[in-house]
Design a protein around this motif. Sequence first.
Motif, PDB file in Angstrom:
ATOM      1  N   ALA A   1       0.870  -1.358  -0.209  1.00  0.00           N
ATOM      2  CA  ALA A   1      -0.182   0.288  -0.058  1.00  0.00           C
ATOM      3  C   ALA A   1       0.809   1.381   0.047  1.00  0.00           C
ATOM      4  O   ALA A   1       0.407   2.395  -0.323  1.00  0.00           O
ATOM      5  CB  ALA A   1      -0.994  -0.055   1.209  1.00  0.00           C
ATOM      6  N   LEU A   2       2.015   1.028   0.205  1.00  0.00           N
ATOM      7  CA  LEU A   2       3.039   2.192   0.114  1.00  0.00           C
ATOM      8  C   LEU A   2       3.018   2.810  -1.417  1.00  0.00           C
ATOM      9  O   LEU A   2       3.209   4.127  -1.556  1.00  0.00           O
ATOM     10  CB  LEU A   2       4.487   1.869   0.396  1.00  0.00           C
ATOM     11  N   GLY A   3       2.384   1.972  -2.311  1.00  0.00           N
ATOM     12  CA  GLY A   3       2.313   2.245  -3.745  1.00  0.00           C
ATOM     13  C   GLY A   3       1.272   3.340  -3.795  1.00  0.00           C
ATOM     14  O   GLY A   3       1.238   4.083  -4.694  1.00  0.00           O
ATOM     15  N   VAL A   4       0.123   3.171  -2.892  1.00  0.00           N
ATOM     16  CA  VAL A   4      -1.194   4.223  -2.875  1.00  0.00           C
ATOM     17  C   VAL A   4      -0.525   5.578  -2.648  1.00  0.00           C
ATOM     18  O   VAL A   4      -0.992   6.602  -2.930  1.00  0.00           O
ATOM     19  CB  VAL A   4      -2.030   3.495  -2.168  1.00  0.00           C
ATOM     20  N   VAL A   5       0.314   5.446  -1.429  1.00  0.00           N
ATOM     21  CA  VAL A   5       0.733   6.653  -0.906  1.00  0.00           C
ATOM     22  C   VAL A   5       1.644   7.429  -1.979  1.00  0.00           C
ATOM     23  O   VAL A   5       1.296   8.566  -2.365  1.00  0.00           O
ATOM     24  CB  VAL A   5       1.778   6.572   0.155  1.00  0.00           C
ATOM     25  N   SER A   6       2.551   6.665  -2.998  1.00  0.00           N
ATOM     26  CA  SER A   6       3.197   7.232  -4.062  1.00  0.00           C
ATOM     27  C   SER A   6       2.350   7.752  -4.850  1.00  0.00           C
ATOM     28  O   SER A   6       2.569   8.926  -5.728  1.00  0.00           O
ATOM     29  CB  SER A   6       4.041   6.341  -4.453  1.00  0.00           C
ATOM     30  N   LEU A   7       1.345   7.064  -5.047  1.00  0.00           N
ATOM     31  CA  LEU A   7       0.294   7.464  -6.196  1.00  0.00           C
ATOM     32  C   LEU A   7      -0.523   8.818  -5.806  1.00  0.00           C
ATOM     33  O   LEU A   7      -0.521   9.652  -6.638  1.00  0.00           O
ATOM     34  CB  LEU A   7      -0.587   6.457  -6.487  1.00  0.00           C
ATOM     35  N   VAL A   8      -1.051   8.671  -4.613  1.00  0.00           N
ATOM     36  CA  VAL A   8      -1.729   9.973  -3.934  1.00  0.00           C
ATOM     37  C   VAL A   8      -0.689  11.120  -4.174  1.00  0.00           C
ATOM     38  O   VAL A   8      -1.006  12.385  -4.532  1.00  0.00           O
ATOM     39  CB  VAL A   8      -2.235   9.922  -2.679  1.00  0.00           C
ATOM     40  N   TYR A   9       0.380  11.107  -3.578  1.00  0.00           N
ATOM     41  CA  TYR A   9       1.495  12.061  -3.608  1.00  0.00           C
ATOM     42  C   TYR A   9       1.871  12.767  -4.930  1.00  0.00           C
ATOM     43  O   TYR A   9       1.620  13.688  -5.482  1.00  0.00           O
ATOM     44  CB  TYR A   9       2.637  11.770  -3.005  1.00  0.00           C
ATOM     45  N   GLY A  10       2.271  11.709  -5.965  1.00  0.00           N
ATOM     46  CA  GLY A  10       2.480  11.959  -7.302  1.00  0.00           C
ATOM     47  C   GLY A  10       1.533  12.737  -8.018  1.00  0.00           C
ATOM     48  O   GLY A  10       1.629  13.551  -8.778  1.00  0.00           O
ATOM     49  N   LEU A  11       0.203  12.267  -7.893  1.00  0.00           N
ATOM     50  CA  LEU A  11      -0.943  12.736  -8.667  1.00  0.00           C
ATOM     51  C   LEU A  11      -1.148  14.294  -8.222  1.00  0.00           C
ATOM     52  O   LEU A  11      -1.491  15.052  -9.204  1.00  0.00           O
ATOM     53  CB  LEU A  11      -2.029  11.863  -8.416  1.00  0.00           C
ATOM     54  N   ALA A  12      -1.008  14.502  -6.769  1.00  0.00           N
ATOM     55  CA  ALA A  12      -1.321  15.683  -6.347  1.00  0.00           C
ATOM     56  C   ALA A  12      -0.096  16.690  -6.978  1.00  0.00           C
ATOM     57  O   ALA A  12      -0.727  17.738  -7.254  1.00  0.00           O
ATOM     58  CB  ALA A  12      -1.450  15.853  -4.761  1.00  0.00           C
ATOM     59  N   ARG A  13       1.090  16.245  -6.841  1.00  0.00           N
ATOM     60  CA  ARG A  13       2.120  16.961  -7.159  1.00  0.00           C
ATOM     61  C   ARG A  13       2.238  17.183  -8.891  1.00  0.00           C
ATOM     62  O   ARG A  13       2.395  18.485  -9.096  1.00  0.00           O
ATOM     63  CB  ARG A  13       3.430  16.465  -6.943  1.00  0.00           C
ATOM     64  N   MET A  14       1.661  16.254  -9.500  1.00  0.00           N
ATOM     65  CA  MET A  14       1.420  16.531 -10.930  1.00  0.00           C
ATOM     66  C   MET A  14       0.586  17.689 -11.313  1.00  0.00           C
ATOM     67  O   MET A  14       0.749  18.301 -12.174  1.00  0.00           O
ATOM     68  CB  MET A  14       1.475  15.460 -11.762  1.00  0.00           C
ATOM     69  N   SER A  15      -0.689  17.729 -10.360  1.00  0.00           N
ATOM     70  CA  SER A  15      -1.693  18.669 -10.762  1.00  0.00           C
ATOM     71  C   SER A  15      -1.266  19.965 -10.681  1.00  0.00           C
ATOM     72  O   SER A  15      -1.815  20.765 -11.123  1.00  0.00           O
ATOM     73  CB  SER A  15      -2.787  18.274  -9.868  1.00  0.00           C
ATOM     74  N   THR A  16      -0.255  20.308 -10.088  1.00  0.00           N
ATOM     75  CA  THR A  16       0.110  21.754  -9.737  1.00  0.00           C
ATOM     76  C   THR A  16       1.489  21.895 -10.359  1.00  0.00           C
ATOM     77  O   THR A  16       1.973  23.165 -10.446  1.00  0.00           O
ATOM     78  CB  THR A  16       0.239  22.181  -8.154  1.00  0.00           C
ATOM     79  N   SER A  17       2.211  20.955 -10.924  1.00  0.00           N
ATOM     80  CA  SER A  17       3.434  21.186 -11.473  1.00  0.00           C
ATOM     81  C   SER A  17       3.770  22.010 -12.728  1.00  0.00           C
ATOM     82  O   SER A  17       4.564  22.600 -13.098  1.00  0.00           O
ATOM     83  CB  SER A  17       4.081  19.840 -11.918  1.00  0.00           C
ATOM     84  N   GLY A  18       2.344  22.395 -13.328  1.00  0.00           N
ATOM     85  CA  GLY A  18       2.479  23.048 -14.490  1.00  0.00           C
ATOM     86  C   GLY A  18       1.642  24.619 -13.951  1.00  0.00           C
ATOM     87  O   GLY A  18       1.487  25.339 -14.967  1.00  0.00           O
ATOM     88  N   SER A  19       1.701  24.685 -12.666  1.00  0.00           N
ATOM     89  CA  SER A  19       0.812  26.008 -12.270  1.00  0.00           C
ATOM     90  C   SER A  19       1.797  26.995 -12.030  1.00  0.00           C
ATOM     91  O   SER A  19       1.098  28.194 -11.646  1.00  0.00           O
ATOM     92  CB  SER A  19       0.024  25.735 -11.083  1.00  0.00           C
ATOM     93  N   GLY A  20       3.071  27.027 -11.954  1.00  0.00           N
ATOM     94  CA  GLY A  20       3.869  28.095 -11.585  1.00  0.00           C
ATOM     95  C   GLY A  20       3.788  29.424 -12.479  1.00  0.00           C
ATOM     96  O   GLY A  20       3.695  30.341 -11.808  1.00  0.00           O
TER      97      GLY A  20
END
Length: 384
Positions: free
Chosen positions: A48-67
């Motif tokens: 389930a650490l993969g779920v943590v990675s997925l949640v973190y990664g999707l959230a980070r990607m959602s704002t990675s183009g917002s700068g």
Amino acid sequence: MAAPRNEPRHRVVVGSLAFTFLSFAIPVSMFGVIWPDVRERFGQSLGALGVVSLVYGLARMSTSGSGRAATTRFSIGACIVAALAGLVAVDLVVATSTTWPIFLVGVAGVGLVSGLLDSVGAGVLATIGEVGSAGLVHGAYGVGATLGPLVVVVIDDWRWSLAATAVVAIAAAAVAVAARHDWPPPPPAPSSRSTAPPRRATTISLLVFGLFVAVEVTMGQWLFTYLTDGRGVGDTIAAVGVAGFWGGTTVGRLLLANPVLSDGIDRIGLPACVAVAGALYVGVAFVPGWGIIVCSTSAGLLLSPLVPTLAARTARRVGTMHAQRVSGWQLLAANVGAISVPAGTGLLVDWVDPQVVVLVVGGCLAAGFPVLLAARHLPDLTAN
């Protein structure tokens, strides 16, 4: 590139940005090390650490183009200070979470503010245009990623370890406030007209970033689990091995500010660095005891020049007029790699066993090597 009169201001900005990157690297580097205690507390499976990675990664990607949009509407300094204040809040949410859903909400919050800070920082570095500055900031991220596992070892309580990261974020915000008058304006938006970026060079760039960032993140998040549950290595050696990987990555990136070293890497070639790093990574799977730390640290050192060097030389591959746009795409590709591969590794760990981590990282290294060779032979589009 910068005029001498701007150098003191740039030093202040780069110093603040480096501290900012350090502050949001610490919590994510802890997730893999604190996972045994967290999963026991919330009744989750090993994978389930993969779920943590997925949640973190999707959230980070959602704002990675917002700068660009955020800094155009507000100022760069205001965006960084506000995001760091948010980082303090979400670090405390993770540290005080009482249920699995609340823990994941906090993880998502860390991802959201990290993506925004990463995106704003990329714009600042593009404006400054100095390879040494890029190396320092990327190296500072590695400092944070190195400190994270060590903080867990020293404090030995996952909640208080995460609470400590909030203190670091508060300090970074204070430095950013002090530097608020020195931040440069955001880089201009690229023209939507004219020709498209060169397809082959762009594709190679995106593949390189996706694959090698996937290697870094998967190693950082899954090496501890692989060593403890897959190889039966003790917690201390495993944690120091993870810290050593990030430490090697950090030292290598900080040293990029030395032109003698960066010129030497150019002569040796990034593919050669990857080839030796791959051999050392194989050693992680077989060597005993403290030899694991030597191999993981050395592998991190040899992989360290890839992302900063390729990021700094985007214009060479795709041309100056397309560099800003492709830099954003590279950040997106890096996030895709950072999300998909660690999350997929979690599924494989549950379906197979922790030994599969070796195959995943090895597969990414093997796939990235020929792509890196192709990148080395692209023409320099900034040459006369």
